[in-house]
Structure formats: C-alpha cells, structure tokens
Design a protein around this motif. Sequence first.
Motif, mmCIF file in Angstrom:
data_model
loop_
_atom_site.group_PDB
_atom_site.id
_atom_site.type_symbol
_atom_site.label_atom_id
_atom_site.label_comp_id
_atom_site.label_asym_id
_atom_site.label_seq_id
_atom_site.Cartn_x
_atom_site.Cartn_y
_atom_site.Cartn_z
ATOM 1 N N GLU A 138 0.805 -1.220 0.000
ATOM 2 C CA GLU A 138 0.000 0.000 0.000
ATOM 3 C C GLU A 138 0.842 1.275 0.000
ATOM 4 O OE1 GLU A 138 -3.926 -1.236 2.484
ATOM 5 O OE2 GLU A 138 -2.064 -1.280 3.652
ATOM 6 N N ILE A 139 2.156 1.141 -0.064
ATOM 7 C CA ILE A 139 3.020 2.316 -0.043
ATOM 8 C C ILE A 139 3.993 2.258 -1.220
ATOM 9 C CG2 ILE A 139 2.815 2.672 2.450
ATOM 10 C CD1 ILE A 139 5.488 1.284 2.827
ATOM 11 N N SER A 140 4.597 3.395 -1.543
ATOM 12 C CA SER A 140 5.491 3.500 -2.706
ATOM 13 C C SER A 140 6.854 2.866 -2.416
ATOM 14 C CB SER A 140 5.684 4.971 -3.066
ATOM 15 O OG SER A 140 6.445 5.625 -2.055
ATOM 16 N N GLY A 141 7.656 2.733 -3.486
ATOM 17 C CA GLY A 141 8.993 2.173 -3.337
ATOM 18 C C GLY A 141 9.878 2.990 -2.415
ATOM 19 N N GLY A 142 9.801 4.313 -2.547
ATOM 20 C CA GLY A 142 10.592 5.174 -1.674
ATOM 21 C C GLY A 142 10.178 5.056 -0.222
ATOM 22 N N MET A 143 8.872 4.919 0.013
ATOM 23 C CA MET A 143 8.372 4.764 1.380
ATOM 24 C C MET A 143 8.813 3.424 1.973
ATOM 25 S SD MET A 143 4.579 6.373 0.741
ATOM 26 C CE MET A 143 3.958 6.413 2.418
ATOM 27 N N LYS A 144 8.840 2.402 1.136
ATOM 28 C CA LYS A 144 9.315 1.094 1.614
ATOM 29 C C LYS A 144 10.767 1.192 2.059
ATOM 30 C CE LYS A 144 6.248 -1.401 -1.526
ATOM 31 N NZ LYS A 144 6.155 -2.119 -2.821
ATOM 32 N N GLN A 145 11.587 1.905 1.288
ATOM 33 C CA GLN A 145 12.983 2.053 1.668
ATOM 34 C C GLN A 145 13.126 2.859 2.955
ATOM 35 O OE1 GLN A 145 14.467 -0.366 0.483
ATOM 36 N NE2 GLN A 145 16.255 0.598 -0.433
ATOM 37 N N ARG A 146 12.263 3.839 3.147
ATOM 38 C CA ARG A 146 12.278 4.596 4.402
ATOM 39 C C ARG A 146 11.999 3.664 5.589
ATOM 40 N NH1 ARG A 146 12.016 10.238 4.088
ATOM 41 N NH2 ARG A 146 11.811 11.017 1.960
ATOM 42 N N VAL A 147 11.046 2.758 5.404
ATOM 43 C CA VAL A 147 10.725 1.805 6.466
ATOM 44 C C VAL A 147 11.912 0.878 6.712
ATOM 45 C CG1 VAL A 147 9.177 -0.047 7.205
ATOM 46 C CG2 VAL A 147 8.262 1.915 5.959
ATOM 47 N N GLY A 148 12.564 0.444 5.617
ATOM 48 C CA GLY A 148 13.747 -0.396 5.769
ATOM 49 C C GLY A 148 14.855 0.306 6.539
ATOM 50 N N ILE A 149 15.023 1.594 6.278
ATOM 51 C CA ILE A 149 16.024 2.381 6.998
ATOM 52 C C ILE A 149 15.621 2.529 8.470
ATOM 53 C CG2 ILE A 149 17.068 4.680 7.203
ATOM 54 C CD1 ILE A 149 16.826 4.828 4.092
ATOM 55 N N ALA A 150 14.329 2.764 8.720
ATOM 56 C CA ALA A 150 13.839 2.865 10.101
ATOM 57 C C ALA A 150 14.089 1.568 10.856
ATOM 58 C CB ALA A 150 12.349 3.210 10.104
ATOM 59 N N ARG A 151 13.811 0.449 10.202
ATOM 60 C CA ARG A 151 14.023 -0.859 10.836
ATOM 61 C C ARG A 151 15.498 -1.059 11.190
ATOM 62 N NH1 ARG A 151 12.276 -5.895 7.287
ATOM 63 N NH2 ARG A 151 13.928 -4.980 5.985
ATOM 64 N N ALA A 152 16.376 -0.664 10.262
ATOM 65 C CA ALA A 152 17.812 -0.799 10.508
ATOM 66 C C ALA A 152 18.258 0.099 11.661
ATOM 67 C CB ALA A 152 18.585 -0.478 9.237
ATOM 68 N N LEU A 153 17.811 1.354 11.656
ATOM 69 C CA LEU A 153 18.199 2.289 12.721
ATOM 70 C C LEU A 153 17.663 1.853 14.077
ATOM 71 C CD1 LEU A 153 17.614 5.724 10.935
ATOM 72 C CD2 LEU A 153 19.815 4.632 11.432
ATOM 73 N N ALA A 154 16.483 1.226 14.071
ATOM 74 C CA ALA A 154 15.847 0.811 15.331
ATOM 75 C C ALA A 154 16.663 -0.256 16.055
ATOM 76 C CB ALA A 154 14.439 0.310 15.065
ATOM 77 N N MET A 155 17.530 -0.934 15.329
ATOM 78 C CA MET A 155 18.390 -1.942 15.945
ATOM 79 C C MET A 155 19.591 -1.319 16.661
ATOM 80 S SD MET A 155 18.239 -4.506 12.665
ATOM 81 C CE MET A 155 19.518 -5.629 13.234
ATOM 82 N N GLU A 156 19.752 -0.008 16.505
ATOM 83 C CA GLU A 156 20.899 0.717 17.064
ATOM 84 C C GLU A 156 22.220 0.031 16.700
ATOM 85 O OE1 GLU A 156 20.049 1.481 21.340
ATOM 86 O OE2 GLU A 156 19.888 3.555 20.673
ATOM 87 N N PRO A 157 22.454 -0.179 15.405
ATOM 88 C CA PRO A 157 23.674 -0.883 14.991
ATOM 89 C C PRO A 157 24.918 -0.045 15.216
ATOM 90 C CG PRO A 157 22.582 0.038 13.076
ATOM 91 C CD PRO A 157 21.661 0.282 14.241
ATOM 92 N N LYS A 158 26.032 -0.721 15.389
ATOM 93 C CA LYS A 158 27.310 -0.023 15.473
ATOM 94 C C LYS A 158 27.700 0.548 14.115
ATOM 95 C CE LYS A 158 29.056 -2.816 19.313
ATOM 96 N NZ LYS A 158 30.056 -3.820 19.742
ATOM 97 N N ILE A 159 27.278 -0.159 13.049
ATOM 98 C CA ILE A 159 27.550 0.322 11.697
ATOM 99 C C ILE A 159 26.343 0.001 10.819
ATOM 100 C CG2 ILE A 159 28.803 -1.804 11.080
ATOM 101 C CD1 ILE A 159 30.605 -0.014 9.286
ATOM 102 N N LEU A 160 25.931 0.989 10.042
ATOM 103 C CA LEU A 160 24.806 0.842 9.121
ATOM 104 C C LEU A 160 25.371 0.540 7.738
ATOM 105 C CD1 LEU A 160 21.715 1.136 8.579
ATOM 106 C CD2 LEU A 160 22.138 3.575 8.182
ATOM 107 N N LEU A 161 24.927 -0.570 7.150
ATOM 108 C CA LEU A 161 25.441 -1.023 5.857
ATOM 109 C C LEU A 161 24.362 -0.830 4.801
ATOM 110 C CD1 LEU A 161 27.053 -4.329 7.189
ATOM 111 C CD2 LEU A 161 28.222 -2.156 6.750
ATOM 112 N N LEU A 162 24.661 -0.029 3.790
ATOM 113 C CA LEU A 162 23.698 0.305 2.744
ATOM 114 C C LEU A 162 24.188 -0.252 1.413
ATOM 115 C CD1 LEU A 162 23.077 4.079 3.669
ATOM 116 C CD2 LEU A 162 21.814 2.076 4.486
ATOM 117 N N ASP A 163 23.443 -1.196 0.848
ATOM 118 C CA ASP A 163 23.832 -1.814 -0.418
ATOM 119 C C ASP A 163 22.984 -1.258 -1.550
ATOM 120 O OD1 ASP A 163 24.842 -3.346 -2.420
ATOM 121 O OD2 ASP A 163 24.376 -5.284 -1.516
ATOM 122 N N GLU A 164 23.455 -0.175 -2.156
ATOM 123 C CA GLU A 164 22.724 0.530 -3.212
ATOM 124 C C GLU A 164 21.255 0.722 -2.835
ATOM 125 O OE1 GLU A 164 23.844 0.086 -7.382
ATOM 126 O OE2 GLU A 164 24.810 -1.795 -6.794
#
Length: 264
Positions: A138-164
């Motif tokens: 129900e959401i756009s591709g850009g919004m899905k990526q925003r959610v993916g970034i939120a999920r990653a940040l919510a883990m409080e990682p020591k390093i955030l890895l972004l693969d294109e």
Amino acid sequence: MVPYCKIDHVDKVFTRGSASTCVLKEITLDIEKGEYVSIIGHSGCGKSTLLNIVAGLTPATAGGIILEGHEVNEPGPDRAVVFQNHSLLPWLTVYDNVRLAVDKVFGRTKSRAERSEWVMHNLNLVQMAHAKDKRPSEISGGMKQRVGIARALAMEPKILLLDEPFGALDALTRTHLQDTVMGLHEKLGNTVMMITHDVDEAVLLSDRIIMMTNGPAAQIGEILTVPITRPRKRLELVSDPSFLKCRQRVLEFLYERHRYVEAA
C-alpha cells in the motif's frame, strides 16, 4: 589509536567445483566511528561481497573484520543492512515490520511500552509514522525504503550497511532519500558504509570514497577524502569547487578502469 571498524587484509575466493575465482584481494581499510564511507567501482568488482563480509553474511577466505574490538564471523544486530530490495515482510504492517526487529534486539532490555515508543521514534525519524498501519503493498517504493532504513536504525547498529539502497528508485525519490539519509547521519552521528554506482551520491554523502579496481582479484585502487564541511546543502554544492573536484576525480578513476576493461 585502534580503528572503530577494521577490514584487515581480506581476500575472498569463490569455488565452484574445480574452478576458483578470486573476487577480492588484500582489502585493508580502517573506518572511524561516525564516518560515512562509500564504496564505488564497476560492476563485478566485489563491492557487495565486501559489504556482505562486513555484515557477517559471507565469510572471508583470508583476513577478517574487527568491529569495536570484536571479530565479525556471523550476522548480528550490531551490523544492520539495507538492501536495494526493501526486504519488508508483505503480510506485516509498517509498524510490525520495524517492531519485529525491535523485539528481536530489545526483547529482554526494553518493556513492551518502551519498544512500541522506540518503533514510533524511528518511524518518525524517516517521516513514516503516518503510514504505520499500512502494508508494503500500500506504499510506494521510496516509502518502503524509508521503512527499511527505520528498521535498521531501530536496531541501534554499530555500523549501518547500505547496499545501493536507492538504486531501484526514480530520480526524484532517490534525491529525497539521499537528503533523508544525509540528515539522519548529521543528526545521529552514526557510522555508515554504503555501496553505490552513483558518483554524485558518493560525493554528496561521504566523508571518504573508496574506489575499487576491476575484478577479478579487486583491490582498493584509491581512497578519496571529501573535504566538504557538514551540514551539506545539495543546491549549494552544485557549483562548489571541492564538490566538482571530487566528482571529477572519481569519474576519472572509473573512466580509466573502463578503458582498461575495453583494452583487455
């Protein structure tokens, strides 16, 4: 001083039957805490393989990864990955996709209410709180990526890895998400390692750009420091001499490698 993340003499060889291919050779790189590093190079130079080794998803054939004094030999929540494909679970809402990661990482250390608050905090960071009850379809591709970034940040990682992470998006959405990630990095001071093919993106976002030679047996060909102060404003950088000089150097490096391939 001990580096925050050390990629130490990493080799990667893939073996299939009697055939072996060396993808990476003698990759050594120190990444400091809070640094934004981009890896760029032609297709097949092992960029994603290197990121997967740092993530613990692929073992190194030789050498290894040390993150804050500990060897990386398996996946863990201290290294969150955002792929080009958003990887959201389609049957879960936006909220529940992020909550799944939060429960996994903080199930024993945060109360149920604290975890819920933390989910919403990270959705607010990427401006997706309004869509918390929607499903990925129900959401756009850009919004899905925003959610993916939120999920990653919510883990409080020591390093955030972004693969294109913006590679499959249209130009306007890509621009908005680049600005979002740049703003998050300035706000949170997190450590980021990003794979990209986009030269302007690398210069805009990075503190350093790691330029890879062509595969097989790819190596680090050159490391470029981006001497542009933060915060950075996209429109002001269009004519900034430092931006243009960095952009030119990366393009020259990639063009030289392209000519090398054609001559081979």
